[in-house]
Design a protein around this motif. Structure first.
Motif, PDB file in Angstrom:
ATOM      1  N   LEU A   1      21.437 -66.960 -35.165  1.00  0.00           N
ATOM      2  CA  LEU A   1      21.817 -65.830 -34.092  1.00  0.00           C
ATOM      3  C   LEU A   1      20.749 -65.842 -32.921  1.00  0.00           C
ATOM      4  CD1 LEU A   1      22.829 -62.628 -36.002  1.00  0.00           C
ATOM      5  CD2 LEU A   1      24.365 -64.647 -35.295  1.00  0.00           C
ATOM      6  N   LYS A   2      21.024 -66.648 -31.736  1.00  0.00           N
ATOM      7  CA  LYS A   2      19.992 -66.630 -30.848  1.00  0.00           C
ATOM      8  C   LYS A   2      19.892 -65.535 -30.230  1.00  0.00           C
ATOM      9  CE  LYS A   2      19.394 -69.035 -26.167  1.00  0.00           C
ATOM     10  NZ  LYS A   2      19.962 -69.967 -25.155  1.00  0.00           N
ATOM     11  N   GLU A   3      18.642 -64.973 -29.648  1.00  0.00           N
ATOM     12  CA  GLU A   3      18.507 -63.761 -29.030  1.00  0.00           C
ATOM     13  C   GLU A   3      19.407 -63.564 -27.996  1.00  0.00           C
ATOM     14  OE1 GLU A   3      15.978 -65.974 -29.586  1.00  0.00           O
ATOM     15  OE2 GLU A   3      14.370 -64.969 -30.716  1.00  0.00           O
ATOM     16  N   PRO A   4      19.876 -62.310 -28.168  1.00  0.00           N
ATOM     17  CA  PRO A   4      20.940 -61.966 -26.982  1.00  0.00           C
ATOM     18  C   PRO A   4      20.202 -61.839 -25.463  1.00  0.00           C
ATOM     19  CG  PRO A   4      21.462 -60.535 -28.534  1.00  0.00           C
ATOM     20  CD  PRO A   4      20.356 -61.221 -28.910  1.00  0.00           C
ATOM     21  N   GLY A   5      20.851 -62.251 -24.457  1.00  0.00           N
ATOM     22  CA  GLY A   5      20.344 -62.555 -23.129  1.00  0.00           C
ATOM     23  C   GLY A   5      20.756 -61.014 -22.273  1.00  0.00           C
ATOM     24  N   ASP A   6      21.772 -60.363 -22.763  1.00  0.00           N
ATOM     25  CA  ASP A   6      21.847 -59.131 -21.919  1.00  0.00           C
ATOM     26  C   ASP A   6      22.688 -58.163 -22.921  1.00  0.00           C
ATOM     27  OD1 ASP A   6      24.822 -60.108 -22.509  1.00  0.00           O
ATOM     28  OD2 ASP A   6      24.555 -60.904 -20.422  1.00  0.00           O
ATOM     29  N   VAL A   7      22.850 -57.017 -22.525  1.00  0.00           N
ATOM     30  CA  VAL A   7      23.824 -55.929 -23.434  1.00  0.00           C
ATOM     31  C   VAL A   7      25.026 -56.332 -24.052  1.00  0.00           C
ATOM     32  CG1 VAL A   7      24.236 -53.653 -23.593  1.00  0.00           C
ATOM     33  CG2 VAL A   7      22.134 -54.201 -22.235  1.00  0.00           C
ATOM     34  N   PRO A   8      25.776 -56.793 -23.075  1.00  0.00           N
ATOM     35  CA  PRO A   8      27.147 -57.270 -23.835  1.00  0.00           C
ATOM     36  C   PRO A   8      26.928 -58.186 -24.700  1.00  0.00           C
ATOM     37  CG  PRO A   8      27.240 -57.337 -21.461  1.00  0.00           C
ATOM     38  CD  PRO A   8      25.759 -56.975 -21.612  1.00  0.00           C
ATOM     39  N   ALA A   9      26.106 -59.155 -24.769  1.00  0.00           N
ATOM     40  CA  ALA A   9      25.729 -59.962 -26.011  1.00  0.00           C
ATOM     41  C   ALA A   9      25.232 -59.497 -27.148  1.00  0.00           C
ATOM     42  CB  ALA A   9      24.519 -61.354 -25.524  1.00  0.00           C
ATOM     43  N   VAL A  10      24.430 -58.351 -26.977  1.00  0.00           N
ATOM     44  CA  VAL A  10      23.899 -57.682 -28.037  1.00  0.00           C
ATOM     45  C   VAL A  10      25.198 -56.843 -28.803  1.00  0.00           C
ATOM     46  CG1 VAL A  10      22.642 -55.504 -28.849  1.00  0.00           C
ATOM     47  CG2 VAL A  10      21.667 -56.976 -27.235  1.00  0.00           C
ATOM     48  N   PHE A  11      26.043 -56.315 -27.889  1.00  0.00           N
ATOM     49  CA  PHE A  11      27.286 -55.668 -28.592  1.00  0.00           C
ATOM     50  C   PHE A  11      28.173 -56.731 -29.330  1.00  0.00           C
ATOM     51  CE2 PHE A  11      27.089 -52.355 -25.013  1.00  0.00           C
ATOM     52  CZ  PHE A  11      26.233 -51.692 -25.435  1.00  0.00           C
ATOM     53  N   GLU A  12      28.191 -58.014 -28.788  1.00  0.00           N
ATOM     54  CA  GLU A  12      28.782 -58.924 -29.432  1.00  0.00           C
ATOM     55  C   GLU A  12      28.376 -59.381 -30.646  1.00  0.00           C
ATOM     56  OE1 GLU A  12      32.167 -61.367 -30.397  1.00  0.00           O
ATOM     57  OE2 GLU A  12      32.014 -59.873 -28.902  1.00  0.00           O
ATOM     58  N   GLN A  13      27.048 -59.474 -30.750  1.00  0.00           N
ATOM     59  CA  GLN A  13      26.367 -59.872 -31.952  1.00  0.00           C
ATOM     60  C   GLN A  13      26.472 -58.718 -33.097  1.00  0.00           C
ATOM     61  OE1 GLN A  13      21.616 -60.787 -32.635  1.00  0.00           O
ATOM     62  NE2 GLN A  13      22.999 -62.274 -31.636  1.00  0.00           N
TER      63      GLN A  13
ATOM     64  N   PHE B   1      17.174 -60.088 -21.885  1.00  0.00           N
ATOM     65  CA  PHE B   1      17.665 -58.878 -22.261  1.00  0.00           C
ATOM     66  C   PHE B   1      16.879 -57.655 -21.625  1.00  0.00           C
ATOM     67  CE2 PHE B   1      17.372 -55.355 -25.509  1.00  0.00           C
ATOM     68  CZ  PHE B   1      18.642 -54.906 -25.314  1.00  0.00           C
ATOM     69  N   VAL B   2      15.569 -57.657 -21.685  1.00  0.00           N
ATOM     70  CA  VAL B   2      15.015 -56.445 -21.231  1.00  0.00           C
ATOM     71  C   VAL B   2      15.081 -56.449 -19.739  1.00  0.00           C
ATOM     72  CG1 VAL B   2      12.687 -55.424 -20.749  1.00  0.00           C
ATOM     73  CG2 VAL B   2      13.043 -56.446 -23.116  1.00  0.00           C
ATOM     74  N   GLY B   3      15.033 -57.678 -19.051  1.00  0.00           N
ATOM     75  CA  GLY B   3      15.173 -57.792 -17.506  1.00  0.00           C
ATOM     76  C   GLY B   3      16.501 -57.013 -17.259  1.00  0.00           C
ATOM     77  N   HIS B   4      17.630 -57.382 -18.090  1.00  0.00           N
ATOM     78  CA  HIS B   4      19.082 -56.945 -17.930  1.00  0.00           C
ATOM     79  C   HIS B   4      18.888 -55.198 -17.835  1.00  0.00           C
ATOM     80  CE1 HIS B   4      23.232 -56.266 -19.030  1.00  0.00           C
ATOM     81  NE2 HIS B   4      23.402 -56.458 -17.461  1.00  0.00           N
ATOM     82  N   LEU B   5      18.084 -54.670 -18.776  1.00  0.00           N
ATOM     83  CA  LEU B   5      18.022 -53.300 -18.985  1.00  0.00           C
ATOM     84  C   LEU B   5      17.279 -52.873 -17.749  1.00  0.00           C
ATOM     85  CD1 LEU B   5      16.543 -52.951 -22.759  1.00  0.00           C
ATOM     86  CD2 LEU B   5      19.054 -52.740 -21.842  1.00  0.00           C
ATOM     87  N   LEU B   6      16.232 -53.441 -17.221  1.00  0.00           N
ATOM     88  CA  LEU B   6      15.866 -52.775 -15.805  1.00  0.00           C
ATOM     89  C   LEU B   6      16.888 -53.014 -14.691  1.00  0.00           C
ATOM     90  CD1 LEU B   6      12.293 -54.752 -15.970  1.00  0.00           C
ATOM     91  CD2 LEU B   6      12.645 -52.434 -16.534  1.00  0.00           C
ATOM     92  N   THR B   7      17.642 -53.996 -14.681  1.00  0.00           N
ATOM     93  CA  THR B   7      18.659 -54.055 -13.859  1.00  0.00           C
ATOM     94  C   THR B   7      19.697 -52.783 -14.089  1.00  0.00           C
ATOM     95  OG1 THR B   7      18.544 -56.607 -13.586  1.00  0.00           O
ATOM     96  CG2 THR B   7      20.632 -55.477 -12.781  1.00  0.00           C
ATOM     97  N   ILE B   8      20.165 -52.659 -14.988  1.00  0.00           N
ATOM     98  CA  ILE B   8      21.036 -51.373 -15.255  1.00  0.00           C
ATOM     99  C   ILE B   8      20.425 -50.394 -14.750  1.00  0.00           C
ATOM    100  CG2 ILE B   8      22.151 -50.185 -17.249  1.00  0.00           C
ATOM    101  CD1 ILE B   8      22.651 -52.713 -18.700  1.00  0.00           C
TER     102      ILE B   8
END
Length: 239
Positions: free
Chosen positions: A117-129, A186-193
């Motif tokens: 499982l590749k580390e998710p790059g954003d929040v939706p990818a975390v949900f899918e995982q 992933f963390v960068g996406h959290l900052l954007t959100i």
């Protein structure tokens, strides 16, 4: 149900067979829920326990320290692990991520069923995982409920910051030598959100290394230390 089975058990049984294509492009088929799982990823470990598969986990990597129950399990090496210790534990599922990609073929050649499982790059990818881990371990219903809860929390955050216009400039420090996160992480996406202005705007590298001059010029209003305390020893005073 007439046969005495609970609705959750019936739903779990109906979830198989389940074929999953992992991050190496390999199809892995599950005809039943695995009973002996080894997790080589702190992220995967947390997800496994969160969806209710904790009792199925027999070993975790050396950095898996959450939840507390994971600490009590036997530990395996995180970076470039040897397959022999895992083989001796007779797992019916090995979950790998990140640095173990090069070891996946070795584990598979010895007959172990491996999901990478590749580390998710954003929040939706975390949900899918989370959904996929739930399905492959027989906890699809619990995983779906968890994702729904997380999506609700996310929407509350978005609503809270929707009207904000004075976003602070933020530097997220991964290591003392100034590796950080770009919006393409992933963390960068959290900052954007959260409507934070990341010091890094270039998305060509998920985890760039900055110079001291670059950070000083950006003049961040907020510095987040991922390497603080027990995770790296850095302190606000030192920074």
């Amino acid at each position: 149900a007439a046969n005495g089975a609970s609705p959750a058990a019936s739903a779990s049984t109906a979830a198989f067979p389940f074929t999953f294509t992992d991050s190496t492009g390999t199809q892995v088929t599950f005809t039943e829920a695995p009973k002996r799982v080894i997790s080589y990823s702190p992220g995967a470990t947390e997800v496994l326990f969160a969806v209710g598969a904790g009792p199925q986990v027999i070993a975790v990597d050396e950095f898996s320290d959450y939840p507390g129950a994971a600490k009590a399990l036997p530990h395996v090496q995180y970076s470039k692990p040897s397959p022999e210790p895992a083989l001796a534990m007779k797992p019916d599922l090995v979950v790998m991520s990140g640095r173990q990609e090069g070891q996946v073929p070795q584990f598979r050649q010895l007959g172990m069923r491996v999901v990478f499982l590749k580390e998710p790059g954003d929040v939706p990818a975390v949900f899918e995982q989370i959904r996929n881990v739930g399905r492959m371990t027989g906890h699809a219903e619990e995983a779906a409920k968890l994702v729904t809860s997380l999506e609700g929390r996310l929407e509350k955050v978005k609503a809270t910051v929707a009207a904000k216009t004075d976003a602070p400039v933020v530097f997220y420090e991964i290591t003392p030598d100034l590796f950080t996160v770009s919006p393409n992480s992933f963390v960068g996406h959290l900052l954007t959100i959260a409507k934070a202005k990341n010091v890094v705007t270039d998305t060509s590298n998920a985890f760039p290394q900055l110079s001291v001059e670059t950070v000083l010029k950006a003049d961040p209003a907020v510095i987040l230390l991922a390497d603080g305390g027990d995770d790296g020893g850095q302190t606000p005073e030192a920074v």
